[in-house]
Motif scaffolding. Structure first.
Motif, PDB file in Angstrom:
ATOM      1  N   ARG A  75      53.163   3.481  23.349  1.00 57.66           N
ATOM      2  CA  ARG A  75      52.279   2.173  22.824  1.00 57.66           C
ATOM      3  C   ARG A  75      51.663   1.320  24.531  1.00 57.66           C
ATOM      4  O   ARG A  75      50.980   0.448  23.414  1.00 57.66           O
ATOM      5  N   ARG A 100      61.152   8.248  20.879  1.00 53.51           N
ATOM      6  CA  ARG A 100      62.298   9.138  19.510  1.00 53.51           C
ATOM      7  C   ARG A 100      61.032   9.219  18.537  1.00 53.51           C
ATOM      8  O   ARG A 100      61.465  10.617  17.810  1.00 53.51           O
ATOM      9  N   ARG A 101      59.534   8.594  18.380  1.00 54.97           N
ATOM     10  CA  ARG A 101      58.721   9.040  17.333  1.00 54.97           C
ATOM     11  C   ARG A 101      59.035  10.410  17.323  1.00 54.97           C
ATOM     12  O   ARG A 101      57.829  10.847  16.400  1.00 54.97           O
ATOM     13  N   ARG A 102      58.177  10.765  18.783  1.00 56.37           N
ATOM     14  CA  ARG A 102      57.664  12.461  18.969  1.00 56.37           C
ATOM     15  C   ARG A 102      58.616  13.129  19.749  1.00 56.37           C
ATOM     16  O   ARG A 102      58.664  13.945  19.848  1.00 56.37           O
ATOM     17  N   GLU A 123      60.958   3.397  21.377  1.00 52.18           N
ATOM     18  CA  GLU A 123      60.380   3.839  20.435  1.00 52.18           C
ATOM     19  C   GLU A 123      59.115   5.089  19.818  1.00 52.18           C
ATOM     20  O   GLU A 123      59.405   5.764  19.048  1.00 52.18           O
ATOM     21  N   SER A 124      58.548   5.056  20.678  1.00 53.82           N
ATOM     22  CA  SER A 124      57.277   5.692  20.310  1.00 53.82           C
ATOM     23  C   SER A 124      58.547   7.294  21.287  1.00 53.82           C
ATOM     24  O   SER A 124      57.814   8.041  20.764  1.00 53.82           O
TER      25      SER A 124
END
Lengths: 575, 204
Positions: free
Chosen positions: A390, A269-271, A266-267
């Protein structure tokens, strides 16, 4: 010819018969390279243990000489190379302190400076090189003697630096510049990967930048693979500099050679980054030893941590999931009695271990293949950066994963190395594992028991070495510290940390002064196996388009041009 | 390097007098004219061949007859010159002499800045060195140790005076003085107050 030129030897430099002084004062000597030797003065006393005392010429401003500068001393048969370790003021007359001369008179000031009152520097001789060209082919040797009286002392030239540290090539990686010089100072990267190494420094002193450069050096050399446990996502895709602008990570610069694994997609992809692989770990992959290393971060008592071993014996391969599933009551008490652990301790262990359930990357599936994936990438000569997303701020997660993966790599490499004894073709590719916050893994209490302690001490034999990145070297076990091949120390101002880094280095007392006076950014003291002598460097630039280009990065336009060129070369023009 | 050439006696250097007493370390010159001694610290040369260099370290004027001291004569005179005009015999009864400390010699080829093998001969002519000769002699400061070890009174004043005079003969006088000062600082290690005095006199 002026009086000064003609009589400089008589005026402020004693004559010597070796022709070291040409009678016209010292002249700058041009080395083969661009940077010249800058004359400083002459040797007036000293010893091998205490270093050479050098009296500065009247013309040399004491404010221009800096601790850590790389120094050349021209002896009769040998050239000596050393580090400037101290600067002091002296006078020929002890009464100078009580009755200073009338320095308000500029004439008196000019006369007294450099004669009655003069500056001295202390130089620690480290290496010698013969003046005889044939003997000099053996390369620089550790200094076992000292230069004679009145030997000429100057700063080292570019040519000297190249003679000692080698020039940039496949095995020499340009890491930075010596103090106040533009010369490229290179690290012998092949020596570097043979042993475990450490990068130390207070927070914000440039450890991450240096480490990123070292990783690039290893990558470009191509002999070894990197496995980076990237706690804060600084190495994979992009990092941030102290000036809070973004710099490219390994994946951006060398996309075909670097794979980014992530624990937290998730992290990633967020980046805006798609990881090459998302790492998942099964409960059955966690061993009691992994729990042991978490003792401090989970707040476990030694008894509770030890109980994990008994649980494994009692419950078998799936001990952790079984234990966490165990309801309280009689069954729990029964287990406690069986493994001879106090109820309370076992209950505490269960409470603490249940925190692992918060980690999304751990689940009950047993078919995870993350470890093999990493190993396959490494075998193919790829470099793996494992991002924690995270979980980067969760030390327990970092330590658990790093320890678990490294332990399995260790087992695999030992196996491969044994195979290679029968069939050299099976020789595993050397691997460098980078860990941050190393003092948590390698504290004196844990170093004997964890896999990292083993690697630091002996896994060199199995082609695996560590690159330790840490801000608290005094927290690392002495034995591990003493086994590190090359240490790169940025500014450290805690005495214990300085001591820990300098343990076992000759002349460490004097290097302390150098280490404590490094600038807080972009400066580091490098010493150990991959450099012939300790040297202070200003870290090479990283983060500008030019710096990327120097490191071999090609932007899209260049890549497209290269493709066209390749097509033309292959199929002829116009195809 | 320009060497001071001892055979420079053929130049128009002013002849001051003759040597009336000489030793290895110093010589005394009787001036031809009353009050015609060179200033303290001047470089003088004696002897036409194998000249010897000295630095004036003491000047005195006295009566030729030691038993007849000078007495006051100007009670009614308007000024001092009038005394000499009214008493022309004074130029005969009084004489001026100066002492020079030997700092070097010329052996016909080279100027050496240390003591000569023989002292000057009595009646050697003594010349005042011209600016160019002073400059050439002071190109090297090797004579300073001789000057510093000479058993003379007011040594520091003599040194400072000579260096000031020599400085004026060099193109870059200040640079000369700084270098000379540095040489003195080395030679006078451990005598800081004395060095301070000399330097102050050199610079004023």
């Amino acid at each position: 010819m002026s009086l000064f030129d003609d009589k400089a030897d008589m005026v402020d430099q004693p004559k010597n018969e070796q022709g070291l002084n040409d009678g016209n004062g010292w002249h700058a000597e041009k080395g083969l390279g661009g940077e010249e030797r800058r004359p400083l003065g002459m040797v007036v006393s000293g010893s091998l243990t205490e270093g050479m005392e050098v009296r500065l010429d009247g013309n040399t401003s004491i404010e221009k000489v800096k601790v850590g500068t790389f120094i050349n001393i021209q002896g009769r048969d040998l050239q000596f190379f050393g580090v400037l370790t101290d600067v002091s003021l002296n006078s020929t007359d002890p009464s100078l302190r009580l009755t200073p001369p009338d320095v308000s008179n500029p004439f008196v000031f000019d006369v007294v400076s450099g004669t009655t009152a003069y500056g001295t520097i202390t130089v620690e001789p480290m290496l010698t090189l013969s003046n005889d060209p044939i003997e000099a082919m053996d390369g620089p040797m550790p200094s076992k003697t000292i230069p004679p009286h009145f030997s000429k002392v100057s700063t080292a030239s570019e040519d000297d630096i190249q003679k000692i540290f080698g020039s940039e090539d496949d095995s020499h990686f340009y890491i930075g510049n010596p103090l106040d010089m533009e010369t490229k100072l290179c690290l012998n990267i092949e020596e570097f990967i043979k042993r475990s190494n450490g990068v130390f420094g207070k927070s914000g002193t440039g450890k991450t930048f240096l480490t990123r450069l070292l990783l690039i050096g290893i990558l470009q050399n191509g002999t070894a693979s990197n496995l980076v446990f990237d706690m804060h996502g600084e190495y994979g895709w992009k990092g941030t500099s102290e000036g809070s602008y973004e710099v490219k990570g390994l994946k951006q610069l060398f996309s075909s050679k670097v794979a980014v694994f992530s624990l937290d997609d998730e992290s990633s992809r967020r980046r805006g980054l798609t990881p090459d692989y998302v790492v998942r770990i099964g409960y059955d992959e966690i061993e009691p030893e992994d729990i042991l290393i978490l003792q401090e971060s989970l707040g476990l008592s030694p008894v509770a941590a030890d109980a994990a071993n008994s649980l494994k014996r009692e419950l078998g391969k799936h001990w952790l999931s079984k234990f966490l599933d165990l309801p309280g009551g009689d069954e729990f008490n029964e287990l406690a009695t069986k493994i001879n652990v106090h109820n309370g301790a076992l209950s505490a262990l269960k409470n603490r271990l249940s925190r692992l359930q918060n980690f999304d990357f751990i689940d009950r599936n047993t078919g995870h293949n993350s470890f093999n994936q990493i190993l396959q990438y490494l075998d193919r000569g790829m470099h793996v950066v494992l991002e924690f997303g995270r979980y980067g701020n969760n030390l327990a997660a970092y330590m658990l994963v790093a320890n678990l993966l490294t332990r399995r790599i260790y087992d695999r490499y030992v196996e491969l190395k044994e195979l290679a004894m029968g069939d050299p073709a099976q020789e595993p590719r050397p691997l460098v594992i980078t860990i941050e916050e190393a003092h948590k893994f390698l504290s004196p209490a844990l170093a004997d028991q964890t896999i990292f302690g083993n690697i630091a001490r002996e896994l060199r034999k199995y082609n695996v070495t560590l690159l330790i990145v840490d801000q608290r070297p005094s927290g690392i076990d002495d034995e591990v510290m003493s086994q590190l091949g090359t240490k790169i120390a940025c500014l450290l101002d805690n005495d214990k940390d300085t001591d820990a880094v300098l343990t076992g280095v000759s002349g460490s007392r004097k290097l302390r002064a150098v280490l404590a006076r490094l600038e807080s950014k972009q400066q580091a003291l490098v010493f150990g196996h991959s450099v012939p002598m300790p040297v202070v460097i200003k870290t090479r630039d990283y983060g500008t388009p030019e710096s990327y280009k120097e490191l071999g990065f090609k932007d899209e336009v260049e890549v497209a041009g290269q493709v066209e060129q390749d097509i033309e070369d292959l199929f002829g023009p116009g195809s | 390097m320009n060497e001071a050439n001892g055979t420079a006696a053929t130049t128009t250097a002013t002849r001051l007098g003759e040597v009336i007493e000489g030793s290895t370390t110093e010589f005394r010159t009787h001036c031809y004219d009353l009050y015609a001694a060179p200033p303290l610290g001047s470089l003088v040369r004696c002897g036409d061949r194998n000249s010897i260099y000295g630095i004036v370290c003491n000047v005195s004027t006295q009566s030729i007859d030691p038993s007849r001291h000078a007495i006051p004569r100007g009670r009614d005179a308007e000024n001092e010159d009038e005394i000499y005009q009214d008493n022309p015999q004074l130029n005969r009864l009084l004489y001026t002499q100066f002492q020079a400390v030997i700092v070097g010699y010329n052996d016909g080829e080279t100027t050496r800045r240390y003591l000569p093998p023989f002292p000057p001969r009595i009646h050697s002519f003594v010349y005042q060195c011209e600016s160019e000769e002073v400059r050439a002699f002071s190109e090297s400061l090797d004579f300073l140790p001789v000057l510093l070890s000479a058993p003379i009174d007011a040594q520091d004043d003599v040194i400072a005076s000579f260096l000031r005079i020599a400085g004026a003969c060099h193109d870059d006088g200040r640079e000369f003085l700084v270098n000379a000062g540095k040489a003195l600082a080395t030679l006078m290690a451990g005598q800081l107050p004395r060095l301070n005095n000399v330097l102050r006199r050199m610079s004023s």
